[in-house]
Design an enzyme around this catalytic site. Sequence first.
Site, PDB file in Angstrom:
ATOM      1  N   ASN A 116       0.674  -1.356   0.139  1.00 45.42           N
ATOM      2  CA  ASN A 116      -0.202   0.088   0.085  1.00 45.42           C
ATOM      3  C   ASN A 116       0.665   1.777   0.307  1.00 45.42           C
ATOM      4  O   ASN A 116       1.662   1.410   1.092  1.00 45.42           O
ATOM      5  CB  ASN A 116      -0.959   0.358   1.353  1.00 45.42           C
ATOM      6  CG  ASN A 116      -1.596   1.567   1.210  1.00 45.42           C
ATOM      7  OD1 ASN A 116      -1.496   2.281   0.764  1.00 45.42           O
ATOM      8  ND2 ASN A 116      -2.354   1.082   2.562  1.00 45.42           N
ATOM      9  N   LYS A 134       0.032   4.556  -0.132  1.00 44.86           N
ATOM     10  CA  LYS A 134      -0.794   5.190   0.268  1.00 44.86           C
ATOM     11  C   LYS A 134      -0.471   7.036  -0.493  1.00 44.86           C
ATOM     12  O   LYS A 134      -0.777   6.661  -1.371  1.00 44.86           O
ATOM     13  CB  LYS A 134      -0.018   5.417   1.680  1.00 44.86           C
ATOM     14  CG  LYS A 134      -0.416   4.457   2.664  1.00 44.86           C
ATOM     15  CD  LYS A 134       0.295   4.362   3.917  1.00 44.86           C
ATOM     16  CE  LYS A 134       0.092   3.591   4.927  1.00 44.86           C
ATOM     17  NZ  LYS A 134      -0.195   3.556   6.358  1.00 44.86           N
ATOM     18  N   HIS A 183      -9.547   1.230   5.204  1.00 47.89           N
ATOM     19  CA  HIS A 183      -8.419   1.479   6.184  1.00 47.89           C
ATOM     20  C   HIS A 183      -8.216   2.052   6.771  1.00 47.89           C
ATOM     21  O   HIS A 183      -9.258   3.630   7.245  1.00 47.89           O
ATOM     22  CB  HIS A 183      -7.022   1.622   4.400  1.00 47.89           C
ATOM     23  CG  HIS A 183      -5.754   1.762   5.611  1.00 47.89           C
ATOM     24  ND1 HIS A 183      -5.414   2.693   6.582  1.00 47.89           N
ATOM     25  CD2 HIS A 183      -4.913   0.908   5.267  1.00 47.89           C
ATOM     26  CE1 HIS A 183      -3.775   2.627   6.589  1.00 47.89           C
ATOM     27  NE2 HIS A 183      -4.137   1.105   6.067  1.00 47.89           N
ATOM     28  N   GLU A 216      -6.802   4.723   8.466  1.00 45.55           N
ATOM     29  CA  GLU A 216      -6.807   6.455   8.178  1.00 45.55           C
ATOM     30  C   GLU A 216      -7.412   6.699   7.458  1.00 45.55           C
ATOM     31  O   GLU A 216      -7.791   7.895   7.145  1.00 45.55           O
ATOM     32  CB  GLU A 216      -5.239   5.931   6.874  1.00 45.55           C
ATOM     33  CG  GLU A 216      -3.876   6.268   7.590  1.00 45.55           C
ATOM     34  CD  GLU A 216      -2.420   5.623   6.685  1.00 45.55           C
ATOM     35  OE1 GLU A 216      -3.029   5.497   5.718  1.00 45.55           O
ATOM     36  OE2 GLU A 216      -1.500   4.945   7.721  1.00 45.55           O
ATOM     37  N   GLU A 237      -5.016  -5.224  11.122  1.00 50.97           N
ATOM     38  CA  GLU A 237      -4.094  -3.355  10.889  1.00 50.97           C
ATOM     39  C   GLU A 237      -4.982  -3.419  12.034  1.00 50.97           C
ATOM     40  O   GLU A 237      -5.492  -2.713  12.078  1.00 50.97           O
ATOM     41  CB  GLU A 237      -4.480  -3.108   9.694  1.00 50.97           C
ATOM     42  CG  GLU A 237      -4.088  -3.570   8.669  1.00 50.97           C
ATOM     43  CD  GLU A 237      -3.631  -2.259   7.751  1.00 50.97           C
ATOM     44  OE1 GLU A 237      -2.695  -3.119   7.365  1.00 50.97           O
ATOM     45  OE2 GLU A 237      -4.219  -1.423   7.227  1.00 50.97           O
ATOM     46  N   GLY A 262       2.342   2.605  10.331  1.00 58.98           N
ATOM     47  CA  GLY A 262       3.346   3.098  10.809  1.00 58.98           C
ATOM     48  C   GLY A 262       4.242   4.334  11.619  1.00 58.98           C
ATOM     49  O   GLY A 262       4.914   4.994  11.536  1.00 58.98           O
ATOM     50  N   SER A 273       3.710  -1.926  10.156  1.00 53.17           N
ATOM     51  CA  SER A 273       4.875  -2.054  10.699  1.00 53.17           C
ATOM     52  C   SER A 273       5.586  -3.306  10.320  1.00 53.17           C
ATOM     53  O   SER A 273       6.244  -3.533  11.072  1.00 53.17           O
ATOM     54  CB  SER A 273       5.252  -1.457  12.502  1.00 53.17           C
ATOM     55  OG  SER A 273       4.990   0.058  11.986  1.00 53.17           O
TER      56      SER A 273
END
Length: 257
Positions: free
Chosen positions: A13, A15, A97, A99, A169, A175, A214
């Site tokens: 991904n 991003k 996701h 985010e 996730e 991240g 991560s």
Amino acid sequence: MTIQQRSPLVVGNWKMHGTFASNSSLIQALLGRIEGVAVALAPPSLYLSATRQQLTGSTIALAAQNVASEAQKGAYTGETSATMLADVGVTYGIVGHSERRQYYGETDALVAQKCLRLQEQGIQPIICVGESLAEREAGQVEQVVSRQLRAVIELCGIEALSQAVIAYEPVWAIGTGKTATPQDAQAVHQFLRQLVAAHNKNIAEKLCILYGGSVKADNAASLFAMPDIDGALVGGASLVASDFLAICHAAKASIVG
Ligand code: PEP
């Protein structure tokens, strides 16, 4: 449950990173170096078409990072429909996701709608679920991930999961450099598979459940060794060819038999 029924999948991904030039170099560094494991790349939507062209003839699939929730074409400025994604050759679409949930207010119901849109166009959704640190500390992991997954099952039906991928996730691991231990991740993966098995055992056995948060070259193998972890959704490390290749090779090495 054993991993033999499921082939690992590794999804990069990207991003909101990259340019035509940097994407091209990254893809070039991957081409011909991945075999025996399913891999997909999710560039920003602007670069899907160019990525598709560069991947022609390779086994690497194309994934989208997002999709519009509307079924029909029309006046939806800035949106990209599932029909358009199918038109450029997208195989997978990431939905839910953290985010998007966190920064763009995407709800469980909206994520389920997006899942439906993708499947209407023959695109496999990669359905992201995961708890925040506060939710983990409050002992709510199972409650949160089951609520997120149930929204999809309620709208799309359990059969939809035979043409979908789940990505667990934990938000606190994305991240941040913090990874769930393989045992902690395995516990949630097993829980998710059991949740699906309560509806349909066959679909649960075949369901690909990725871990994301991560994932790096040095922790991938221990995660992939877990019986219910079927690959990874990789953010940061997917932007560095050598790191991403190492994760793909660890996934291949995890294939039993
Ligand atoms: C992700 O973007 O889904 C992700 C897991 O990111 P990272 O690997 O950087 O934590």
